[in-house]
Design a protein around this motif. Structure first.
Motif, short mmCIF file in Angstrom:
data_model
loop_
_atom_site.label_atom_id
_atom_site.label_comp_id
_atom_site.label_asym_id
_atom_site.label_seq_id
_atom_site.Cartn_x
_atom_site.Cartn_y
_atom_site.Cartn_z
N TYR A 1 1.46 -1.26 0.55
CA TYR A 1 -0.01 -0.09 -0.23
C TYR A 1 0.87 1.38 -0.11
O TYR A 1 1.62 1.78 0.57
CB TYR A 1 -1.16 0.35 1.12
N GLN B 1 2.03 4.58 0.38
CA GLN B 1 1.76 6.41 1.12
C GLN B 1 2.78 7.06 1.42
O GLN B 1 3.19 7.39 2.60
CB GLN B 1 1.40 5.59 1.92
N TRP C 1 3.53 0.30 2.76
CA TRP C 1 3.13 -0.36 3.82
C TRP C 1 3.27 -1.86 2.89
O TRP C 1 2.26 -2.65 2.30
CB TRP C 1 1.92 -0.17 5.04
N LEU D 1 -6.61 -2.16 2.57
CA LEU D 1 -6.01 -1.91 4.18
C LEU D 1 -6.89 -2.79 4.51
O LEU D 1 -6.98 -3.75 5.88
CB LEU D 1 -6.32 -0.09 4.54
N LYS E 1 -4.83 -4.12 8.15
CA LYS E 1 -4.03 -4.17 7.91
C LYS E 1 -4.68 -1.22 8.62
O LYS E 1 -3.62 -0.96 8.79
CB LYS E 1 -3.02 -3.36 6.74
N LYS E 2 -5.93 -1.82 8.21
CA LYS E 2 -6.15 0.06 8.39
C LYS E 2 -5.45 0.49 9.43
O LYS E 2 -5.13 1.53 9.21
CB LYS E 2 -7.82 0.08 8.05
N VAL F 1 -1.58 1.52 9.55
CA VAL F 1 -1.44 1.95 8.60
C VAL F 1 -1.59 3.89 9.57
O VAL F 1 -1.39 4.40 9.31
CB VAL F 1 -2.21 2.01 7.54
#
Length: 332
Positions: A146, A148, A154, A240, A245-246, A249
């Protein structure tokens, strides 16, 4: 992998018959040196080959480059230490003619299997990665990430049997194999998240060098298809939640934001101004260390900045000037 690693010698492309002969011979030899040895599945309908690629793994006691060179019957080598790709040149009949053997050493058994998948069917992995990028994610040999920016991406998953279905590709169809490029292209384009505009020349996915022949062909093929509009689902944000994983993160980003606010509120330049010490950076450091000590270190100061918000500056000025006196700075 990809050929043309040597600056000297002629490296003609290999016919399928020669390629398979060399691949079989070198596979047998390399299996005496490594625990796992394989060649990624070739691109469908490939008429010739620029080199012979091997993916290998061994837990420990890796053979030296000279040992591999001798085993392959190579005359030249571009050695690369660690889990990387080394290139070997093996002589062909004729004046200064060779073919290239690439041996990619994996750091772990799991990496071996991921690399075998990602490098299968020619440029397939590159195409998957660029399509994933088109929906805001990073897909590579180490799995799905992910992005960012400006922070590191991530990591979401390394398991392609989980990643492919999430991105809309039928893994069962992949496992059946592809005998033609058309079959592979149909599968690649089957994800509901592909947008037709990904393959326009104005888009980074559509910009591709012709020497990546299969990828170039796929982009040309995709531009001619009547693709349906992409799903309106925000796949990047859904990733996420899908991979749990939300919260991680969001906590990471909150920490980075708090860190940035702390550095903006309490730094050497401001302390020098508040303490009126000019560019006496030793004194600045002593004052800052004293303030940190009084407030419970960086963590305590950061918490103070978060709690007080816009009202923190007068508090910090008072702390700095008190610390200046306590350190005996500026006193005769």
């Amino acid at each position: 992998m990809g050929g043309s690693a040597f600056l000297t010698g002629n490296f003609p492309r290999l016919s399928p018959a020669l390629y398979h002969s060399f691949k079989d011979r070198h596979t047998a030899v390399l299996k005496t040196l490594y625990t796992l040895v394989a060649t990624p599945i070739e691109a469908p309908e490939k008429v010739d080959h620029g080199d012979v690629d091997f993916i290998v793994w061994k837990e420990s006691d890796l053979p030296s480059h000279d040992t591999v060179k001798t085993a392959l019957g190579a005359t030249m080598v571009n050695p690369m230490d660690g889990p990387r790709t080394s290139n070997y040149a093996v002589a062909l009949p004729g004046d200064d003619n060779y073919y290239q053997v690439d041996v990619h050493v994996c750091a772990a058994e799991e990496e071996f299997h991921r690399t075998m998948f990602f490098h299968s069917y020619g440029d397939m992995g590159m195409i998957l990665g660029l399509i994933a990028r088109g929906v805001g994610l990073h897909l590579g040999v180490h799995g799905l990430r992910y992005p960012q920016p400006p922070h590191p991406a991530w990591h979401l998953s390394s398991k392609f049997d989980e990643i492919l279905p999430f991105l809309g590709w039928d893994i069962c169809r992949y496992e059946k194999g592809f005998t033609t490029r058309a079959e592979l292209y149909q599968w690649l384009s089957s994800s509901p998240y592909i947008r037709p505009e990904m393959f326009t020349s104005a888009n980074s996915v559509g910009k591709v060098k012709p020497d990546r022949k299969m990828y170039y062909d796929f982009v040309e093929w995709a531009q001619k298809q009547n693709m349906l509009p992409a799903s309106t689902t925000s796949l990047k944000e859904a990733a996420l939640d899908h991979y749990g994983k939300k919260e991680e993160v969001e906590a990471f980003l909150r920490g980075k934001t708090a860190q940035a606010r702390y550095k903006a509120a309490f730094n050497g330049k401001l302390v020098a101004e508040w303490a009126d010490v000019g560019q006496d950076w030793r004194s600045v450091k002593n004052i800052m260390d004293r303030v940190r000590s009084e407030c419970g270190g960086d963590e305590g100061l950061s918490r103070l900045v978060e709690e007080k918000g816009d009202e923190v500056t007068p508090i910090l000025i008072n702390l700095v000037r008190t610390a200046k006196v306590d350190c005996g700075i500026g006193q005769q």
